[in-house]
Design an enzyme around this catalytic site. Structure first.
Site, PDB file in Angstrom:
ATOM      1  N   GLU B 268      67.239  43.207  22.712  1.00  0.00           N
ATOM      2  CA  GLU B 268      66.157  44.189  22.641  1.00  0.00           C
ATOM      3  C   GLU B 268      65.440  44.134  21.287  1.00  0.00           C
ATOM      4  O   GLU B 268      65.141  45.171  20.687  1.00  0.00           O
ATOM      5  CB  GLU B 268      66.683  45.607  22.908  1.00  0.00           C
ATOM      6  CG  GLU B 268      67.216  45.776  24.321  1.00  0.00           C
ATOM      7  CD  GLU B 268      67.706  47.184  24.644  1.00  0.00           C
ATOM      8  OE1 GLU B 268      68.140  47.885  23.710  1.00  0.00           O
ATOM      9  OE2 GLU B 268      67.637  47.586  25.819  1.00  0.00           O
ATOM     10  N   ASP B 341      73.023  48.913  32.448  1.00  0.00           N
ATOM     11  CA  ASP B 341      72.920  49.815  31.300  1.00  0.00           C
ATOM     12  C   ASP B 341      73.247  51.251  31.662  1.00  0.00           C
ATOM     13  O   ASP B 341      72.331  52.061  31.801  1.00  0.00           O
ATOM     14  CB  ASP B 341      71.508  49.724  30.713  1.00  0.00           C
ATOM     15  CG  ASP B 341      71.390  50.480  29.392  1.00  0.00           C
ATOM     16  OD1 ASP B 341      72.434  50.803  28.808  1.00  0.00           O
ATOM     17  OD2 ASP B 341      70.258  50.731  28.947  1.00  0.00           O
ATOM     18  N   GLU B 369      72.435  59.776  28.768  1.00  0.00           N
ATOM     19  CA  GLU B 369      71.079  59.231  28.784  1.00  0.00           C
ATOM     20  C   GLU B 369      70.501  59.182  30.199  1.00  0.00           C
ATOM     21  O   GLU B 369      69.364  59.560  30.424  1.00  0.00           O
ATOM     22  CB  GLU B 369      71.095  57.812  28.191  1.00  0.00           C
ATOM     23  CG  GLU B 369      69.765  57.086  28.316  1.00  0.00           C
ATOM     24  CD  GLU B 369      69.796  55.666  27.727  1.00  0.00           C
ATOM     25  OE1 GLU B 369      70.828  55.295  27.120  1.00  0.00           O
ATOM     26  OE2 GLU B 369      68.803  54.942  27.879  1.00  0.00           O
TER      27      GLU B 369
END
Lengths: 685, 685
Positions: B268, B341, B369
């Site tokens: 990333e 993820d 998240e």
């Protein structure tokens, strides 16, 4: 023409009567002016063609001229072609049966709202050659696992009096593609083959024949002894063989298109070749040799389980696999869908994926012996399709359906059997909604690829109402009904925890005492103890998993990969075992039984909204059933959870509703019915 | 003693304040008269022993004399023995940390009502050596994926001012067995290693140390360049190596028990060895060599996915498997639980079952998240245990947990990481109920065998109320909460259909335009089209299934045997595909989203009944959250079903409730928060 007189009189009377459900899914309104039907030159006007023509004249409202043609270049094996060319709808087949199926298909399209556009061709051939109902009807008029009154076959009146119901039955079958009927119970009486009875059989066969339906009989393997007076029924005995040959010749004289025999041998006390030290092959092939010259079949059931077997679920495979490849061409091994016995949910029988050189056919149960009988609505198309689409992993990939459709020899016949739910009650099946299972069984034999949703639609539109406000919700009720029943009866692979004998309602504690076979007791199957629940069929247990091909054997044998719907079928699982959703087995059992209750209540609530779309009689009958089903779901939940709680020692999860019954009361309750009787809804707990 | 002054002052103040949740699960009432605690002769009075003694003196109410002993023959590796002999409870270990864990264990037993009977021995050794929280906290005070305010680390005030929260944090961690903390975000700023910052780090480490917690840092791989002024960060460059060696020496001078580095490299956009044509091995081993003399570790993250990869889920395996066996002893590859993820439900990462010669550690996400952040109650112990108990089939049978606990070398360290949900909000985690995930993470690192139900019980009893009328229902809510969230967010293996960036709420249509990476778009994952839904990872697709051992590869790659919870993860499934319950994929999606809504509403209803057992402040805060969660479930359901319906072209089943939102409105809605902010409950749709 005799048939039509009956037919029309039945329909006429029906239309005047209150809505008794007798018209099934065949509710077309008769034309005032007959539709234009032409039987093309060169096509012989058989009784079957006459029926096709008359049905279309009476009920086809779509305009066009209808042209019927039988010709050698038409579709074979009961298939047909429907084609619209301009103002003509052509219906052709290599057989008059094919034309009849075309006619019923066209009428079905009309009733469910499918159009036939200019130039459109509908070409169909049934998947299975033989699409057969097994009636478990006894000569004394009772029906084993029958919940819709007594037998439709009125043996006392036959052959002199032929009930108009026989033709209505034939018509209904033909309309969904069923082309065979075994008239009597697999637990067959020797007297069924008496000359007197055979004349009665012939009278029925005469009614069925024009509708393309061949007649079959279940036979008692000891018939030569019990009926023929011989000293033995040893299949290798010359006198026995001659007796069967003579008997078969007699049958074919009376019923020239007789289909053959269904045999339950050496199973649950029925006689068989093993009584004489002979094998299933010896027995089946002897009958096959006798039937072959006449074109007859032997359907030999694999539903065997010796009382001494350590795991009943393994027994059919163990007994039949060594015989694979030894059966004659005209023998089909008839295998129940699961390894035990028509439970709410079973894995498929491993025989389907295992037998390579023997024709096998699935036996499904249309009658709801284990699924709420004629009270609960449980639409079985979903279950049957689940079985047919199960992957066996034979030869790199073969579903159960493919295994049963694979011809092992050029001459072999593919077939599917359904144990009928039909009786002499006015609506045929006891419950108006249970007609859907008769309907779906026939349609699935014809085309196993048609979806359960489509079948539900077809049935509901033809039988009740085509209004989408009705069809939409009720389609979903039908589609969800099987899973719901599994939830409130036997989730996670639990099996056979029914009440003794009659199998209505829960009785996981059932134990009548005495010398009962262990494998007739629920505890044999659920194995509840302080550790956990379920039948260990892994390597450490009966090793039933080894009867499946890899990767299934590994997958099913491993607690972590076994599909949870079969968890307790293959594993003895600790109460505290954590399942994939993070809850213990015990908590999941509690929530799932409650989920089943919620679903059953939802169905009742949906039906309550259907009042505007259904006649009052059927609405009321079905409402009583849905309400009772919801109550029964509570009964099941309370009985199973309160009983198993004695073993788990664990409380119900605190956010679960409290039981509505006491275990003591439930254990004292006896439903006094036998294996031939439907429960009285008013008398249930 | 400095620590105790803080500690007591924190607790004292807390008890006077309104119920702000700051006391977490540590709510023992202080003794008026100190319990009798004796540190045995020969046991050195370290700060850690002092804490243990003081905690027991203050809070143990069970009578008996408490005897603390550190001796070489005590349990090693943080383990301890607790033994009651007559009036003495002996607590011994080979380390002072072990004695501290014994003290917290005894106090936990007291709080949850476990007795310590005469003669009873409790002997425990933690399963994982390193039980570590990863803080994604930035030096500027923000927390990536933090929903509980800003960072607890007040870098501006440090090192001069040491917040009392640090010690309360350390104490909470120690009480559940956590023994490591990575203080800063894996997306690490080079400046984190500045001498100035390291002195601040040292001040924190001094607070954590007595509680048995080692301090770690995330490092930016380009630090030698960005911070050190070198021209390169090439790991094979001698100057670079020297820079790291010097930096590490500086760290160890300040923090003698420093734990080591966590590295996110070439992922990333973060820099890494591949920037210089070097491999992960080159990068990790260089740092490992530098840390080894000091006893430091490298945790090297496998969370990589090149933008060019055809299947993001395959990328970590493809990049790391060729490197198996090449890493130094003090390198651990840190692998997220699933291949993508932290989705609501993922299959386990195939790296766990594949790497044989490299130490791997799981990375779980404690912060929610993707699971409703600090609004929804989603108890994650169930999910984590599901992952740890997943069978990889390596070497004939090895679960993910076993794979991560297997030492690849005598020196290797076993570890489990959790991405922290901690911030500076008064109740630490934003939601009072989210404290349960911090609690459960620590306890599971210590003992992965402890059940989720037990963890829920422990947490609820210590944190809220031991009244069974509270614990019973709320335990079930916690246990069911993960599956419920999967139902209303992403059932059947759907993944990553969240709102862009902040990931709160549904946005399966998210597409900001521009050159965004395709694998940052929901459509990359759900692949909805007119045919069906889901990502094809079978042989015909990305062949991701091949990264799993047999029989999993076959099982997952076959639509008929793939567990349905992963169906759309591994298959592009036709909308009309009939699932095991007989319903189509589309119908099942509809019913399952609605089931999730029902479950979320049920949780809210259960909480409403809990008012008598919970203080008003926490009751109200949590009520608002449960109510919002139920509304969000409807939001999720409507968004996903209305959006996917555009592709399926199928109506909602007629017995499903109507949507409460219009798709247009939902698509227009933007929640204007970033990746560091919690949603405002009042402003959600």
């Amino acid at each position: 023409m005799r048939f039509f007189v009956f037919l029309i009189s039945v329909l006429f009377v029906s239309s005047l009567r209150a809505e008794d459900g007798s018209r099934l899914w065949l509710r077309m309104e008769q034309n005032v002016k007959a539709a234009e039907v032409r039987v093309e030159r060169g096509t012989k006007r058989t009784p079957t063609i006459d029926i096709a023509a008359r049905e279309l004249e009476n009920y086809w409202k779509g305009g066009c001229r209808l042209s019927l043609r039988v010709s050698p270049d038409g579709a074979a094996r009961d298939g047909f072609t429907l084609r619209r060319s301009g103002d003509v709808v052509e219906m052709s087949s290599a057989s008059d049966r094919g034309v009849l199926y075309a006619a019923y298909t066209l009428l079905r399209m009309q009733q469910v709202g499918d159009s036939l556009r200019e130039g459109q061709v509908v070409a169909e051939t049934p998947a299975y050659d033989l699409r057969i109902l097994n009636h478990w009807d006894n000569p004394n008029g009772t029906v084993e696992r029958g919940y819709a009154g007594r037998s439709i076959w009125k043996w006392d009146e036959l052959p002199a009096k032929v009930s108009p119901r026989y033709e209505a039955y034939a018509r209904a079958n033909a309309s969904v593609g069923i082309n065979g009927a075994v008239l009597n119970n697999v637990n067959a009486k020797p007297g069924m083959l008496s000359s007197d009875m055979l004349r009665k059989v012939a009278a029925i066969a005469d009614v069925l024949r024009p509708y393309g339906i061949r007649t079959f009989l279940s036979v008692n393997f000891a018939s030569p002894k019990a009926l023929g007076g011989l000293s033995t029924a040893d299949p290798l005995d010359a006198d026995v063989q001659k007796w069967w040959a003579d008997k078969v010749a007699e049958i074919y004289k009376l019923v020239p298109d007789f289909g053959g025999f269904l045999v339950k041998a050496n199973s649950e006390g029925e006689p068989g070749p093993q009584d004489y030290g002979r094998s299933h092959v010896d027995g089946a092939n002897m009958l096959a040799d006798v039937l072959a010259p006449h074109g007859g079949l032997v359907m030999w059931r694999a539903f065997v389980y010796q009382a001494s077997s350590p795991d009943r679920a393994c027994q059919a495979y163990e007994e039949f696999m060594p015989l694979d490849g030894q059966f004659k061409d005209n023998v089909i091994i008839q295998v129940k869908n699961g390894p035990v016995d028509f439970q709410p949910r079973e894995p498929f029988s491993p025989l389907f994926g295992a037998m390579r050189h023997t024709q096998v056919m699935p036996e499904f149960q249309v009658t709801q012996e284990y699924l709420g009988q004629s009270i609960h609505t449980v639409f079985l198309a979903t279950m049957w399709k689940d079985v047919l689409s199960a992957e066996t992993y034979q030869d790199g990939g073969l579903t159960v359906g493919e295994a049963t459709l694979r011809r092992t020899t050029p001459k072999s016949v593919t077939a599917m059997a359904g144990v009928s739910n039909i009786g002499d009650s006015e609506n045929w099946t006891g419950s108006d909604m249970a007609q859907a299972n008769w309907y779906a069984f026939g349609r699935l034999c014809w085309d196993p690829e048609v979806s359960a949703a489509r079948l539900a639609d077809e049935f509901l539109k033809q039988t009740f109402s085509a209004d989408e406000r009705f069809v939409g919700p009720m389609r979903q009720v039908l589609l969800r009904s099987w899973e719901a029943a599994v939830h409130y009866m036997m989730p996670y692979g639990l099996h056979h925890i029914f009440a003794g004998n009659h199998h209505y309602g829960p009785e996981p504690w059932y134990h009548p005492g005495g010398n009962i076979r262990l494998d007739w007791l629920p505890e044999y199957y659920h194995r509840a103890d302080s550790v956990g629940l379920g039948f260990d069929r892994t390597k450490k247990g009966s090793n039933g998993v080894a009867q499946y091909h890899e990767p299934l054997a590994t997958l099913l044998g491993d607690l972590r990969t076994c599909p949870e719907e079969y968890l307790l079928w293959f594993h003895h699982v600790p109460w505290t075992y954590v399942m994939r959703n993070g809850l213990t087995l015990w908590d999941n059992l509690c929530y799932t039984y409650n989920r089943g209750v919620d679903e059953a209540r939802h169905f009742a609530a949906v039906w309550n909204e259907m009042r505007p779309y259904v006649d009052g009689e059927r609405f009321a009958r079905q409402k009583a059933r849905f309400d009772r089903q919801a109550k029964d779901a509570v009964w099941w939940r309370d009985a199973c959870l309160l009983y198993f709680r004695q073993f788990s020692g664990m409380p119900l999860p605190a956010d679960c509703p409290a039981p509505q019954h006491r275990l003591d009361d439930l254990m004292k309750y006896r439903l006094n019915i036998d294996n031939y009787t439907a429960a009285d809804m008013e008398k249930l707990p």
